[in-house]
Motif scaffolding. Structure first.
Motif, mmCIF file in Angstrom:
data_model
loop_
_atom_site.group_PDB
_atom_site.id
_atom_site.type_symbol
_atom_site.label_atom_id
_atom_site.label_comp_id
_atom_site.label_asym_id
_atom_site.label_seq_id
_atom_site.Cartn_x
_atom_site.Cartn_y
_atom_site.Cartn_z
ATOM 1 N N ASN A 1 -19.667 3.196 -3.532
ATOM 2 C CA ASN A 1 -18.633 2.787 -2.567
ATOM 3 C C ASN A 1 -17.233 2.694 -3.150
ATOM 4 O O ASN A 1 -16.388 1.979 -2.604
ATOM 5 C CB ASN A 1 -18.997 1.450 -1.896
ATOM 6 N N TYR A 2 -16.956 3.413 -4.221
ATOM 7 C CA TYR A 2 -15.574 3.448 -4.704
ATOM 8 C C TYR A 2 -14.692 4.195 -3.705
ATOM 9 O O TYR A 2 -13.605 3.750 -3.353
ATOM 10 C CB TYR A 2 -15.491 4.124 -6.076
ATOM 11 N N GLU B 1 -10.692 12.498 -12.320
ATOM 12 C CA GLU B 1 -11.348 12.269 -11.034
ATOM 13 C C GLU B 1 -11.801 10.826 -10.855
ATOM 14 O O GLU B 1 -12.320 10.467 -9.783
ATOM 15 C CB GLU B 1 -12.545 13.220 -10.852
ATOM 16 N N MET B 2 -11.599 9.970 -11.876
ATOM 17 C CA MET B 2 -11.991 8.567 -11.750
ATOM 18 C C MET B 2 -10.778 7.640 -11.707
ATOM 19 O O MET B 2 -10.886 6.446 -12.024
ATOM 20 C CB MET B 2 -12.936 8.177 -12.894
ATOM 21 N N ARG B 3 -9.633 8.161 -11.300
ATOM 22 C CA ARG B 3 -8.432 7.325 -11.276
ATOM 23 C C ARG B 3 -8.522 6.214 -10.222
ATOM 24 O O ARG B 3 -7.949 5.139 -10.410
ATOM 25 C CB ARG B 3 -7.178 8.176 -11.072
ATOM 26 N N GLN C 1 -9.173 0.247 -9.228
ATOM 27 C CA GLN C 1 -9.906 -0.912 -8.734
ATOM 28 C C GLN C 1 -10.254 -1.886 -9.866
ATOM 29 O O GLN C 1 -10.235 -3.106 -9.674
ATOM 30 C CB GLN C 1 -11.162 -0.452 -7.989
ATOM 31 N N ILE C 2 -10.540 -1.352 -11.048
ATOM 32 C CA ILE C 2 -10.765 -2.220 -12.205
ATOM 33 C C ILE C 2 -9.458 -2.909 -12.616
ATOM 34 O O ILE C 2 -9.436 -4.099 -12.974
ATOM 35 C CB ILE C 2 -11.323 -1.407 -13.378
ATOM 36 N N VAL D 1 -8.268 -2.369 1.325
ATOM 37 C CA VAL D 1 -8.865 -3.604 0.819
ATOM 38 C C VAL D 1 -8.277 -3.940 -0.547
ATOM 39 O O VAL D 1 -7.706 -5.017 -0.763
ATOM 40 C CB VAL D 1 -10.398 -3.474 0.736
ATOM 41 N N THR D 2 -8.411 -3.009 -1.493
ATOM 42 C CA THR D 2 -7.897 -3.268 -2.843
ATOM 43 C C THR D 2 -6.376 -3.303 -2.850
ATOM 44 O O THR D 2 -5.765 -4.116 -3.544
ATOM 45 C CB THR D 2 -8.416 -2.204 -3.820
#
Length: 453
Positions: free
Chosen positions: A220-221, A354-356, A361-362, A397-398
């Motif tokens: 759910n990222y 691709e994980m930006r 979120q972290i 949300v974030t």
């Protein structure tokens, strides 16, 4: 096995001691008496194209398209073979209608799918239904939303739910689908359900935890369809494929399909093959999000997930996700351990473009810790660094919580006017993210409670 279980904990505990500032007294209550702005909305989505090689994407396509989520293999593809019609059954919030229209434009333009909306009075291939929450939870107590083949309405589903008509395993062709969403969720939750369930109604039925850039992933990222997802759907409806295509036939056709649709992927640098995700890790992760489990049981499950990920030598989204869950579930008991888990996850997520979004979120979690430490400028810098990815991914949300953290940090620096402007901005996004004014203000109070007196 007991030693293996302890190794991740020992490694994280050695990372850094719990900062003394976490023992400070913080505000327990905060009452915001200012104006509540109207709901903010995102404009057209601008997603990034996939950066991975076509050979990787082809393997992902096959694993997504020829298995169900429970692991059962599918002998062949099914898909709609005619122009596709979509309708909203009954009444629905205005945001659902406009978000659907925006999604259909994207599916036509980015995935090349001939899909149109029709009035509720007309028969449609895909019907979107909002369901009273009590009825929904009685039938699917743990689901956020779901899609079912062979039916159009809630009444159809209740009547036929145990028949072969609604069984994905026995499905031979797609002609009718129904999407069900509880009627009490926030605008963003409804939009997220639209993206995920409409993508499944149209294309692959599986989810893969290894995917870093996809909505076809239960972590759910991502909450809107990504560039990878649109490429997969475009390939799913390529003329070389059709209902009845076997995995072997699809594997033979995919190299030329992807070379045509994604020429950049022919020259992208390939990564090492990703190992299969064991059921033990999936079970541990699912326990971390199971509300029926105690907090301590969920925390232990997160530690097991980290252990399994490390024992497999993963340095991908699965390890980062395990650490993210561990950080969140240990934050109240051991802020130092949580900080180390978040930082390690951030290192993994920053390793690939691709994980930006995951990195952003972290970073929000670390910004909250910085705020509670009283490190206002660090919190502001962390908040600012996460904003571009959150805006692109349309993660209200974030985004709203990052802006709330930034506003509190600006107040700590006595930048009252700027803090007020940022706080108003955050509440506008929170209206879309969480729904009601009360829900938005509750989030604001929660962030305010982090701030040292």
């Amino acid at each position: 096995m007991r030693l293996l279980f302890l190794l991740p904990l020992l490694a994280l505990m050695a990372c850094a001691p719990t900062p003394a500032s976490h023992n400070r007294t913080t505000q327990q209550n905060s009452t915001y008496a200012g104006p509540i702005p109207p709901m903010k909305r995102f404009g057209p989505a601008h997603v990034s194209p996939p950066t991975r090689s076509n050979s990787e994407i082809a393997q992902d396509f096959l694993d997504l398209s020829f298995r169900l989520e429970n692991g059962q293999p599918l002998p062949f593809m099914t898909r709609f073979e005619v122009p596709i019609s979509v309708r909203i059954n009954g009444t629905a919030p205005a945001t659902l209608s406009s978000d659907l229209d925006a999604l259909l434009v994207r599916l036509r333009n980015e995935a090349g799918i001939d899909i149109r909306r029709v009035p509720a009075a007309k028969t449609a291939n895909i019907s979107i239904n909002t369901v009273p929450v009590r009825q929904f939870k009685h039938m699917r107590p743990t689901a956020a939303c779901f899609v079912v083949p062979g039916v159009s309405s809630w009444g159809d589903f209740r009547r036929l739910r145990r028949s072969s008509v609604t069984n994905w395993k026995t499905l031979r062709k797609r002609t009718r689908m129904a999407i069900f969403i509880p009627d009490n969720v926030s605008p963003q939750e409804m939009r997220d359900c639209l993206h995920e369930e409409l993508a499944q109604a149209l294309g692959p039925l599986n989810d893969l935890f290894r995917l870093p850039d996809s909505i076809f992933n239960d972590d759910n990222y991502h909450s809107i369809l990504t560039g990878f997802d649109m490429l997969v759907l475009r390939a799913y409806y390529a003329p070389e494929l059709h209902k009845g295509t076997t995995r072997q036939q699809a594997a033979a056709a995919l190299p030329r399909i992807l070379a045509r649709l994604n020429p950049a992927g022919e020259f992208a640098t390939g990564h090492a093959p990703v190992s299969a995700t064991p059921k033990s890790w999936e079970n541990a992760i699912r326990q971390t999000i199971n509300p029926a489990k105690s907090h301590s049981a969920r925390r232990a499950a997160a530690m097991r997930a980290v252990t399994i990920a490390r024992n497999h030598g993963w340095a991908d989204v699965r390890t980062g996700f395990s650490l993210h869950k561990l950080g969140r579930l240990t934050l109240a008991q051991d802020a130092g351990l949580a900080r180390c888990a978040f930082r390690e996850a951030l290192t993994i997520f920053r390793g690939r473009p691709e994980m930006r979004l995951q990195a952003a979120q972290i970073t929000m979690q670390l910004a909250a810790i910085s705020l509670s430490d009283g490190d206002a400028q660090i919190a502001i810098n962390q908040a600012n660094s996460s904003l571009p990815a959150l805006l692109q991914a349309q993660d209200a949300v974030t985004l709203s919580m990052v802006l709330m953290i930034k506003a509190e940090a600006l107040d700590l620096q006595n930048h009252t006017t700027e803090a007020r402007e940022v706080r108003l901005d955050s509440l506008g996004w929170a209206r879309y993210a969480f729904g009601s004014k009360k829900a938005a203000l509750d989030r604001l109070a929660g962030i305010s409670a982090l701030t040292p007196k």
